[in-house]
Design a protein around this motif. Structure first.
Motif, PDB file in Angstrom:
ATOM      1  N   ALA A 197       0.830  -1.208   0.000  1.00 36.60           N
ATOM      2  CA  ALA A 197       0.000   0.000   0.000  1.00 36.60           C
ATOM      3  C   ALA A 197       0.863   1.255   0.000  1.00 36.60           C
ATOM      4  O   ALA A 197       0.586   2.220  -0.733  1.00 36.60           O
ATOM      5  N   TYR A 201       1.142   4.019  -3.123  1.00 36.56           N
ATOM      6  CA  TYR A 201       0.799   5.429  -2.900  1.00 36.56           C
ATOM      7  C   TYR A 201       1.985   6.333  -3.245  1.00 36.56           C
ATOM      8  O   TYR A 201       1.802   7.420  -3.807  1.00 36.56           O
ATOM      9  N   ARG A 205       1.272   9.700  -5.511  1.00 37.21           N
ATOM     10  CA  ARG A 205       1.140  10.963  -4.775  1.00 37.21           C
ATOM     11  C   ARG A 205       2.274  11.888  -5.157  1.00 37.21           C
ATOM     12  O   ARG A 205       3.450  11.524  -5.082  1.00 37.21           O
ATOM     13  N   ASN A 264       3.681   2.923   6.887  1.00 34.51           N
ATOM     14  CA  ASN A 264       2.587   3.044   5.926  1.00 34.51           C
ATOM     15  C   ASN A 264       1.783   4.317   6.194  1.00 34.51           C
ATOM     16  O   ASN A 264       1.412   5.046   5.267  1.00 34.51           O
ATOM     17  N   HIS A 268       1.669   7.770   3.749  1.00 36.54           N
ATOM     18  CA  HIS A 268       0.381   8.307   3.309  1.00 36.54           C
ATOM     19  C   HIS A 268       0.125   9.720   3.820  1.00 36.54           C
ATOM     20  O   HIS A 268      -0.748  10.419   3.292  1.00 36.54           O
ATOM     21  N   HIS A 277      -9.516   5.733   5.872  1.00 38.12           N
ATOM     22  CA  HIS A 277      -8.422   4.991   5.250  1.00 38.12           C
ATOM     23  C   HIS A 277      -8.112   3.734   6.064  1.00 38.12           C
ATOM     24  O   HIS A 277      -8.268   3.702   7.282  1.00 38.12           O
TER      25      HIS A 277
END
Length: 308
Positions: A197, A201, A205, A264, A268, A277
């Motif tokens: 994950a 991202y 991003r 993680n 993010h 989320h």
């Protein structure tokens, strides 16, 4: 050696039927009795290789299914006690079970007394007390509210209820250690999912016109997590084959999961701490798992005592 098709089968089943109950999951995939002897309807696998595969896939999706307590702890507790009681039911998934380890309960005159807290959810309760493994129906069950809502725990009260002795309780430490290996596999699976994950991202991003994955700080975070996940997976494989102590795998995987879940969220950024989320759910599971069958520090202390 585990079936190479098993991980894909479990993953596709969980994706297609995320709300499936334990009975359906255990029966459809035959995972309720991986270590149950064939004469009782199980697969009779001699090691934990396939158990670890299933546990890892369940850990990836934060499944609440009682695989750890029913297919691992309860089955192994009965086998260690030399009892075939309920093995067939556990193999087919028609009942789930949980295990209470020595300490909180007292067996006297064929009756069970005491309060067991933070117990994994299961319909049948197997408990170690008075040097024996017994089955008893709690006087009262109370759900235990925890930070991690994905793994139900409860408080079980026994007010002198009749207890059925199933066998000798001397093998409880081995049962606990097999549970530690299965939990370590779950932790490794969850850590791998966190890495996936965070990496995905970081590729999409953008900051200052570039994907954040292009920045050295993010690269270092992901590289560190990648190394931790690879080490955790290797530790699980070795422990499942009996080549590494369970507590070593427990320490490595518990630490890796905490690192992966935390980083993680960091990768993010702001969205990683929102309720919507999934990142916070993995962090909560990682934190709760680190206390379930012993913390990484406790595992290292046990390992040190064995080695030195």
């Amino acid at each position: 050696m585990s079936d190479p098709e098993l991980p894909a089968a479990v993953r596709s089943y969980l994706a297609a039927r995320p709300a499936a109950g334990w009975a359906a999951f255990a029966a459809d995939l035959g995972v309720g009795g991986l270590t149950v002897p064939e004469e009782y309807g199980g697969a009779g696998r001699p090691d934990l290789a396939e158990v670890a595969v299933v546990a890892a896939e369940l850990g990836r999706v934060l499944s609440p299914l009682p695989f750890l307590q029913s297919a691992v702890l309860a089955v192994e507790a009965l086998r260690a006690a030399g009892s075939d009681h309920r093995l067939g039911e556990l193999a087919e998934g028609s009942v789930s079970a949980t295990v209470v380890f020595p300490g909180p309960l007292r067996l006297s005159g064929g009756r069970l007394y005491g309060v067991a807290r933070h117990v994994l959810e299961g319909e049948v309760v197997l408990a170690y007390a008075g040097g024996a493994l017994v089955e008893a129906v709690p006087s009262r069950r109370e759900p235990y509210r925890t930070m991690d809502a994905s793994r139900p725990l409860g408080e079980l009260v026994f007010d002198g209820v009749p207890a059925r002795v199933l066998g000798d309780g001397g093998g409880w430490e081995r049962v606990r250690d097999l549970g530690i290996v299965a939990l370590a596999a779950e932790q490794a699976g969850g850590a791998a999912r966190c890495l996936e994950a965070a990496t995905a991202y970081a590729k999409v991003r953008e900051q200052f016109g570039r994907p954040i994955g292009a920045f050295q700080a993010i690269k270092h975070k992901l590289a560190e997590v990648h190394m931790a996940v690879e080490t955790a997976q290797a530790a699980v494989e070795a422990a499942a084959r009996g080549e590494l102590p369970a507590v070593a795998a427990g320490s490595v995987c518990g630490t890796a999961y905490l690192l992966a879940a935390g980083e993680n969220i960091q990768v993010h950024g702001g969205i990683g701490v929102t309720w919507e989320h999934e990142a916070h759910r993995y962090f909560k599971r990682a934190t709760a798992d680190a206390c379930l069958l012993g913390s990484p520090r406790e595992h290292r202390a046990r390992l040190a005592g064995t080695l030195f």
